[in-house]
Design a protein around this motif. Structure first.
Motif, short mmCIF file in Angstrom:
data_model
loop_
_atom_site.label_atom_id
_atom_site.label_comp_id
_atom_site.label_asym_id
_atom_site.label_seq_id
_atom_site.Cartn_x
_atom_site.Cartn_y
_atom_site.Cartn_z
N PHE A 105 -14.00 9.62 0.25
CA PHE A 105 -13.45 9.05 -0.98
C PHE A 105 -12.97 7.65 -0.62
CE2 PHE A 105 -12.07 13.01 -3.61
CZ PHE A 105 -13.37 13.47 -3.58
N ARG A 106 -13.44 6.65 -1.38
CA ARG A 106 -13.08 5.26 -1.07
C ARG A 106 -12.43 4.62 -2.29
NH1 ARG A 106 -17.42 1.63 0.45
NH2 ARG A 106 -18.63 2.59 -1.22
N LEU A 107 -11.47 3.75 -2.01
CA LEU A 107 -10.75 3.03 -3.03
C LEU A 107 -10.77 1.54 -2.69
CD1 LEU A 107 -8.51 2.74 -5.34
CD2 LEU A 107 -6.85 3.10 -3.52
N GLU A 121 -7.84 -5.00 -1.09
CA GLU A 121 -7.63 -3.93 -0.12
C GLU A 121 -8.67 -2.85 -0.29
OE1 GLU A 121 -4.18 -1.01 1.71
OE2 GLU A 121 -3.66 -2.51 0.21
N ARG A 122 -9.00 -2.21 0.83
CA ARG A 122 -9.90 -1.06 0.84
C ARG A 122 -9.19 0.10 1.53
NH1 ARG A 122 -13.35 -5.39 2.20
NH2 ARG A 122 -15.16 -5.64 0.85
N ARG A 123 -9.35 1.29 0.97
CA ARG A 123 -8.82 2.49 1.60
C ARG A 123 -9.90 3.57 1.58
NH1 ARG A 123 -2.43 3.61 0.86
NH2 ARG A 123 -1.72 1.51 1.44
N ARG A 124 -9.87 4.45 2.57
CA ARG A 124 -10.88 5.51 2.62
C ARG A 124 -10.29 6.76 3.27
NH1 ARG A 124 -15.56 2.72 5.11
NH2 ARG A 124 -16.46 4.75 5.58
N ALA A 148 -6.17 16.47 -2.87
CA ALA A 148 -5.05 15.90 -2.11
C ALA A 148 -5.25 14.40 -1.91
CB ALA A 148 -4.91 16.61 -0.77
N ALA A 149 -6.51 14.00 -1.63
CA ALA A 149 -6.81 12.57 -1.45
C ALA A 149 -6.59 11.81 -2.76
CB ALA A 149 -8.24 12.39 -0.97
N LEU A 150 -6.98 12.40 -3.88
CA LEU A 150 -6.79 11.75 -5.17
C LEU A 150 -5.30 11.60 -5.50
CD1 LEU A 150 -9.57 13.16 -7.53
CD2 LEU A 150 -9.46 10.95 -6.38
N LYS A 151 -4.50 12.58 -5.12
CA LYS A 151 -3.05 12.48 -5.35
C LYS A 151 -2.47 11.29 -4.57
CE LYS A 151 -2.22 17.37 -6.32
NZ LYS A 151 -1.64 18.65 -5.82
N GLU A 152 -2.94 11.12 -3.33
CA GLU A 152 -2.48 9.98 -2.53
C GLU A 152 -2.88 8.67 -3.20
OE1 GLU A 152 -3.71 10.09 1.51
OE2 GLU A 152 -2.92 12.09 1.88
N PHE A 153 -4.12 8.59 -3.67
CA PHE A 153 -4.58 7.38 -4.35
C PHE A 153 -3.75 7.13 -5.62
CE2 PHE A 153 -9.19 7.64 -2.58
CZ PHE A 153 -8.75 7.07 -1.40
#
Length: 388
Positions: A105-107, A121-124, A148-153
């Motif tokens: 999952f990348r943001l 910024e990039r996060r993954r 869980a990753a989406l909650k962090e994002f």
């Protein structure tokens, strides 16, 4: 950003310089600024802002006990006045885009400015949502990891006050029978996932690559993901051919690799499978340039450069020869996972799928008769930002 982070960024832009030389330059820069301010001088950096020393007013103080009068000299204060360009950049809210893939999952946060797209910024997060995809579903543990990753994002974007968000799902959402369950849970978190077709995915990737790399002449573009690989032939800035093939790093790992190190027979088996799938391709024209993007491409560059920190500036535009890729894949196949994890450049969470992803690029180069791969860090996320 701390001092060490600044030095890492400078190393990305000036790889020909030694780290200790850059440390000395940064130290000297701030020392000269400090000396100038101590002398009461003004420091102006056009577009960024200016630093000024302001003198406070003198104060009169009467001691209530002895009634004597004292004159207190005003303190000096350091004042920063922001420049116009910096003010506008800081106060223009960024947009957020999410690429929800089979493995990662990348943001990305970005702004469209006068000189083009600026990625802030990039996060993954490696969630491996495609776990269990060989059975046609997203497994319950994978679903939990993804949410869980989406909650962090979500929490991160909320803290920044970002309101414009676009999220897309790729191969795993197209194939998993229970993808709707994940999408419904995502809506409750505030993310509305658009499941895009391979054609739309390829279009967005190409838009991002062309904005960030501007390749000369016709080229073959390969976006190697966890569940599939999207190939496009680009000529005169237009896509004239495309195909989606069921080759992905996660899919190959789950289908062929049970444990590391691989035996020579196992290695030949997975490499032969990739070669057989690619042998059925009929690329319309010969090209001399292969551009790779996606997590496996970034990992390949990081391994080749032996990066200890993820630096997209170093990865973007990096070239890796076919012979070098063959050397890396041969080395990986003979190592246990514990050793692979410790390799410089290895991204945590990708150690068991590194080899399959690299093999796809290796066999693509052989199939196309091209001697090297050019890595693009710009792709789907940047294409999404440009399509807002």
């Amino acid at each position: 950003m701390k001092r060490k982070d600044l030095i890492c960024r400078l190393l990305a832009h000036f790889p020909e310089l030694r780290k200790r030389d850059l440390e000395g330059l940064v130290e000297a820069f701030f020392e000269e600024m400090t000396r100038a301010l101590v002398r009461g001088e003004r420091i102006e950096i056009r577009g960024f802002g200016r630093f000024e020393v302001h003198h406070g007013k003198e104060r009169v103080f009467v001691n209530p006990q002895n009634k004597e009068t004292y004159y207190l000299r005003g303190n000096r204060r350091l004042v920063f006045k922001v420049g116009k360009d910096l003010f506008e950049r800081v106060n223009t809210p960024p947009r957020a885009v999410l690429d929800l893939g089979t493995q990662t999952f990348r943001l990305a946060l970005g702004k469209l400015e006068a000189d083009g797209l600026r990625v802030i910024e990039r996060r993954r997060v490696n969630v491996r949502l495609g776990e269990g995809l060989e059975k046609g579903i997203i497994s319950p543990p994978a679903l939990e990891r993804g949410l869980a990753a989406l909650k962090e994002f979500r929490n991160y974007l909320y803290d920044l006050g970002v309101s414009e968000i676009k999220a897309v799902g790729t191969a795993v959402f197209r194939e998993a029978a229970n993808a709707g369950e994940f999408m419904e849970a995502s809506r409750k978190l505030g993310f509305h996932i658009e499941v895009i077709s391979p054609e739309r995915e390829s279009e967005l990737v190409l838009k991002g690559v062309q904005a960030g790399l501007s390749p000369d002449g016709p080229f073959l573009l390969a976006d190697v993901g966890g569940g599939s690989t999207e190939l496009s032939l680009v000529k005169e800035g237009r896509k004239i051919w495309e195909v989606s093939i069921p080759l992905g790093a996660v899919r190959l790992k789950e289908g062929f690799i049970r444990a590391y190190p691989l035996t020579p027979q196992e290695f030949r088996g997975i490499r032969g499978h990739v070669a057989r799938i690619l042998s059925e391709l009929e690329i319309p024209e010969e090209v001399s340039l292969l551009v790779g993007c996606g997590g496996s491409a970034s990992l390949l560059a990081a391994l080749d450069l032996r990066l200890t920190t993820y630096l997209p500036e170093r990865i973007h535009g990096h070239r890796v020869s076919l012979s070098r890729i063959e050397t890396i894949t041969e080395h990986l196949r003979g190592l246990p996972l514990s050793r692979i994890r410790r390799l410089r450049g290895m991204e945590p969470g990708r150690e068991d799928i590194a080899l399959p992803g690299l093999l796809i690029f290796q066999e693509l180069l052989r199939k196309a008769g091209i001697s090297e791969l050019v890595i693009s860090e710009w792709g789907l996320l940047e294409g999404l930002l440009l399509s807002f």
